[in-house]
Motif scaffolding. Structure first.
Motif, PDB file in Angstrom:
ATOM      1  N   LEU A 103       3.355  -9.889  53.208  1.00 44.18           N
ATOM      2  CA  LEU A 103       4.144 -10.190  54.401  1.00 44.18           C
ATOM      3  C   LEU A 103       3.640  -9.380  55.586  1.00 44.18           C
ATOM      4  O   LEU A 103       3.199  -8.243  55.421  1.00 44.18           O
ATOM      5  CB  LEU A 103       5.614  -9.819  54.157  1.00 44.18           C
ATOM      6  N   ALA A 105       5.437  -7.906  57.557  1.00 42.06           N
ATOM      7  CA  ALA A 105       6.431  -6.862  57.871  1.00 42.06           C
ATOM      8  C   ALA A 105       5.788  -5.477  57.892  1.00 42.06           C
ATOM      9  O   ALA A 105       6.262  -4.577  58.581  1.00 42.06           O
ATOM     10  CB  ALA A 105       7.587  -6.898  56.880  1.00 42.06           C
ATOM     11  N   ASN A 106       4.738  -5.314  57.111  1.00 45.70           N
ATOM     12  CA  ASN A 106       3.811  -4.200  57.314  1.00 45.70           C
ATOM     13  C   ASN A 106       2.480  -4.593  56.695  1.00 45.70           C
ATOM     14  O   ASN A 106       2.390  -4.754  55.487  1.00 45.70           O
ATOM     15  CB  ASN A 106       4.321  -2.898  56.705  1.00 45.70           C
ATOM     16  N   GLU A 108      -0.020  -2.952  56.091  1.00 46.38           N
ATOM     17  CA  GLU A 108      -0.592  -1.882  55.268  1.00 46.38           C
ATOM     18  C   GLU A 108      -0.009  -1.962  53.856  1.00 46.38           C
ATOM     19  O   GLU A 108       1.189  -1.716  53.667  1.00 46.38           O
ATOM     20  CB  GLU A 108      -0.230  -0.535  55.907  1.00 46.38           C
ATOM     21  N   GLY A 110       1.545  -1.239  50.404  1.00 41.33           N
ATOM     22  CA  GLY A 110       2.245  -0.087  49.854  1.00 41.33           C
ATOM     23  C   GLY A 110       3.124   0.660  50.834  1.00 41.33           C
ATOM     24  O   GLY A 110       3.836   1.581  50.449  1.00 41.33           O
ATOM     25  N   ALA A 111       3.103   0.257  52.105  1.00 37.99           N
ATOM     26  CA  ALA A 111       3.873   0.988  53.118  1.00 37.99           C
ATOM     27  C   ALA A 111       5.260   0.374  53.325  1.00 37.99           C
ATOM     28  O   ALA A 111       5.491  -0.787  53.015  1.00 37.99           O
ATOM     29  CB  ALA A 111       3.105   0.984  54.437  1.00 37.99           C
ATOM     30  N   ALA A 112       6.155   1.198  53.862  1.00 37.93           N
ATOM     31  CA  ALA A 112       7.516   0.732  54.154  1.00 37.93           C
ATOM     32  C   ALA A 112       7.488  -0.400  55.186  1.00 37.93           C
ATOM     33  O   ALA A 112       6.619  -0.432  56.059  1.00 37.93           O
ATOM     34  CB  ALA A 112       8.360   1.892  54.674  1.00 37.93           C
ATOM     35  N   ALA A 113       8.440  -1.307  55.090  1.00 35.10           N
ATOM     36  CA  ALA A 113       8.538  -2.410  56.048  1.00 35.10           C
ATOM     37  C   ALA A 113       8.861  -1.858  57.433  1.00 35.10           C
ATOM     38  O   ALA A 113       9.631  -0.907  57.566  1.00 35.10           O
ATOM     39  CB  ALA A 113       9.631  -3.376  55.615  1.00 35.10           C
ATOM     40  N   PRO A 115      10.800  -1.935  60.904  1.00 34.13           N
ATOM     41  CA  PRO A 115      12.181  -2.396  61.136  1.00 34.13           C
ATOM     42  C   PRO A 115      12.252  -3.839  61.652  1.00 34.13           C
ATOM     43  O   PRO A 115      13.061  -4.631  61.168  1.00 34.13           O
ATOM     44  CB  PRO A 115      12.712  -1.400  62.150  1.00 34.13           C
ATOM     45  N   ARG A 119       9.573 -10.946  58.029  1.00 32.32           N
ATOM     46  CA  ARG A 119       9.865 -11.025  56.595  1.00 32.32           C
ATOM     47  C   ARG A 119       9.903 -12.469  56.095  1.00 32.32           C
ATOM     48  O   ARG A 119      10.470 -12.753  55.040  1.00 32.32           O
ATOM     49  CB  ARG A 119      11.216 -10.370  56.320  1.00 32.32           C
ATOM     50  N   MET A 154       5.600  -7.879  41.807  1.00 27.42           N
ATOM     51  CA  MET A 154       5.853  -6.572  42.443  1.00 27.42           C
ATOM     52  C   MET A 154       4.895  -6.324  43.603  1.00 27.42           C
ATOM     53  O   MET A 154       5.085  -5.377  44.361  1.00 27.42           O
ATOM     54  CB  MET A 154       5.823  -5.420  41.422  1.00 27.42           C
ATOM     55  N   ALA A 156       4.341  -8.926  45.833  1.00 29.17           N
ATOM     56  CA  ALA A 156       4.602 -10.048  46.748  1.00 29.17           C
ATOM     57  C   ALA A 156       4.783  -9.572  48.191  1.00 29.17           C
ATOM     58  O   ALA A 156       4.400 -10.258  49.130  1.00 29.17           O
ATOM     59  CB  ALA A 156       5.837 -10.838  46.293  1.00 29.17           C
ATOM     60  N   ALA A 157       5.370  -8.392  48.374  1.00 29.26           N
ATOM     61  CA  ALA A 157       5.627  -7.916  49.739  1.00 29.26           C
ATOM     62  C   ALA A 157       4.353  -7.491  50.445  1.00 29.26           C
ATOM     63  O   ALA A 157       4.189  -7.736  51.635  1.00 29.26           O
ATOM     64  CB  ALA A 157       6.620  -6.747  49.715  1.00 29.26           C
ATOM     65  N   ASP A 158       3.450  -6.856  49.699  1.00 26.32           N
ATOM     66  CA  ASP A 158       2.363  -6.168  50.390  1.00 26.32           C
ATOM     67  C   ASP A 158       0.954  -6.633  50.044  1.00 26.32           C
ATOM     68  O   ASP A 158       0.007  -6.260  50.730  1.00 26.32           O
ATOM     69  CB  ASP A 158       2.464  -4.652  50.185  1.00 26.32           C
TER      70      ASP A 158
END
Lengths: 287, 287
Positions: A103, A105-106, A108, A110-113, A115, A119, A154, A156-158
Motif C-alpha cells: 500500500l 500508506a508507507n 517503505e 516494514g514501516a508504520a503507516a 497518518p 490505504r 502478513m 499485504a500492507a508493505d
C-alpha cells in the motif's frame, strides 16, 4: 537433483561467482540469481559466468513494486521492470519474478503507516493489473514471462497486495499464458485452504512458472521476512504440496529461497549441502 | 456509541470490575469478556457485576483449540468448550468465540515445530469440523452460537487452522445458523482479496455473529499477536470494510479487541477514550 536450483538469496553474503561455484560443485544444474548479485558483476559477465559453469538460470528475482499511485512512481516502476525484463532475457531465463508492492500508506516496507497515507487496497490491486498490462508487450517482445508471486498475507500492507495464488491467477487470466505466470512459494501459500484447487488450476491454465521451497519457522523472526528455514525445520507439509505441484503438470525447476540470518552466516557449501539433503528427502520423491 | 463494545483483552491488566466501570463510564453499552477475567471473580459474580452496570455481553472469548489428534486431547477440548458454552449462556450472551487451534506439530503456540511432529493441515482442519459437530447439540441446548474466528494466516501453524472467512463459512454450512456463526476481525481478514464477497455471503447465509475492529501495525511486534493497534494507526481501510459489514445486514455489536503491550500499560480510561474517538471517526459513520 536435476531440478534443484539455488536461489542466491539463500547464500546472501557470497558473490554470484561463489554461489555459482558452490551450486555447480554440489551437482545442481540451475541457479536463480537476484538482480543485485547480477548488477555487482555486470549483466554480460554474470551471463558468461553462469553459462561457463554449465548452469541454467531458473528465474530472475525480482521485478515488481508496481503500486505507486503517482505518475512519477509509476514511470519509475515501468522503467525498472523493463530493465529487469532485458536482464532476464540476457541471462537466458524466461521467468522474471514480480513482487508487486504494498500500500502507498508507507512505501517503505516494514514501516508504520503514515497518518494520512493511502490505504485503498482495492485501488492498489487495480494498479498492479494496469502496470502488468503495460509491461506485457515489452515482456513478450523479449520472450520473458512476468511471474506474479503471491506473498504471505502478513506482507499485504508493505510488500505485495497480491496475497493468494487464486488472486494471481485472476490477474494473469487477462493476459497470454506465455507472458504472465504465477509462482508457488511454499512459505507464502502453505496455509491457503484453497491451495490444492488453485495449484491444479494454475496447471490447467498453463500458468505455473516456478516452484520455490522453504519452511515456515516459529517463533517468527523479529523481521518476519527472515523467518524462512530449511525444509523440515518448520510446519510445512512438503510431500503434500509437492504432490499437488507435480499433479498440476509442473516439470520445471525447484528453487530453494531462504532468507534467514543464521543460514546466511553459515558457509555456503554447508547451506547447499543441507538444502540438497532436505530436498532429496522431503521434495524430490514427491515430484 | 450504542454498538461499541469493549473486549476485555484491550484493557488486559485491569479486573473485570474495573473494565466494566470504565466501559459504563464512557457510555458504552456492552462488554466482551475473556474467560480468565470471568473466572477470576467467578461466573455468578461476573454476571451480576456486568448486569448491575447496565451493560450487555457482546461475546465470550474464547473456546476452541479443537485440533488435538489424540483421544485424551480431544476429550479435554470438548469438556473445556462445554464449560465455555455454559459460561456464555450464564453471562447472557449467545456468542462464544472459537479460536480453533493450530497444527499438532507443536501444541505450544509460537514454538518451533517438533522434528517428527504432525504437519497434516488437512487432517487438522477435518478434526475441527468433527469437534464442532460434537459441540453443536450442547451449544444448541444452551442457546449459544459457536462463532468460528478465522485467524490471520500467520497464525495457521500455531493458533488457528481456519485462516479465511470463506473457509469458516464452508465449515459452518453443515450446521444450523443459530448454532454456528462466523466473526469478522479486521486484523485477521483485511488482506483477503475475497473479503467483500465473503462478508456478503456471511450476511446472506445468516452467519455474521460479531464484528471486531483493530488495526494492522507495522513493524510487526516481536510477538506478532501484539501487533494490533487503534483504528487509524495502521494500514486497514475501516470505512470500506465497515460498509461491507453493514451492507451484509449486520446490526450487532462492534467490539474493539487490541492486544498491544503499550496500550496495556496505559490507564484503561485513556484506552477507552481513544477507542471511542477512533470508533466515532472511522467506524460508526459507515455502519
Amino acid at each position: 537433483m536435476t531440478r534443484l536450483a539455488l536461489n542466491t538469496a539463500t547464500t546472501k553474503y557470497v558473490t554470484l561467482a561463489e554461489a555459482v561455484r558452490v551450486a555447480a560443485d554440489a551437482g545442481l544444474t540451475a541457479i536463480g540469481p537476484w538482480r543485485d548479485r547480477v548488477a555487482e558483476v555486470g549483466l554480460e559477465k554474470a551471463t558468461t559466468l553462469i553459462r561457463d559453469a554449465g548452469l541454467s538460470v531458473s528465474s530472475l528475482c525480482r521485478g515488481g513494486f508496481l503500486t505507486a499511485a503517482d505518475a512519477e512512481g509509476q514511470a519509475a516502476a515501468l522503467a525498472d521492470n523493463k530493465a529487469a525484463i532485458v536482464e532476464a532475457a540476457t541471462l537466458g531465463t524466461s521467468e522474471l519474478v514480480l513482487v508487486v508492492g504494498g500500500l502507498p500508506a508507507n512505501p517503505e516496507p516494514g514501516a508504520a503507516a503514515l497518518p494520512d497515507g493511502d490505504r485503498d487496497l482495492i485501488a492498489a490491486r487495480r494498479r498492479v493489473v494496469d502496470r502488468v498490462g503495460e509491461l506485457v508487450p515489452f515482456a513478450a517482445e523479449h520472450g520473458v514471462r512476468l511471474v506474479l508471486e503471491p506473498l504471505h498475507p502478513m506482507f499485504a500492507a508493505d510488500r505485495a497486495v497480491l496475497s493468494t495464488l487464486g488472486q494471481c491467477l485472476d490477474v494473469a487470466a487477462d493476459f497470454p499464458q506465455e507472458s504472465v505466470g504465477v509462482l508457488v512459494d511454499t512459505y507464502h501459500v502453505w496455509w491457503d485452504p484453497e491451495l490444492e484447487n488453485v495449484i491444479a488450476r494454475a496447471g490447467r491454465e498453463g500458468r505455473l512458472a516456478l516452484y520455490q521451497v522453504c519452511d515456515w519457522l516459529l517463533p517468527l523472526a523479529a523481521d518476519p521476512l527472515l523467518s524462512r528455514g530449511f525444509m523440515g525445520d518448520g510446519y510445512i507439509d512438503f510431500p503434500t504440496i509437492t504432490r499437488w505441484v507435480a499433479d498440476a503438470g509442473y516439470t520445471g525447476a525447484v528453487e530453494v529461497e531462504i532468507f534467514n540470518a543464521e543460514i546466511w552466516e553459515a558457509p555456503a557449501e554447508q547451506t547447499v549441502a543441507t538444502m540438497v539433503e532436505r530436498y532429496t528427502r522431503l521434495v524430490e520423491p514427491y515430484l
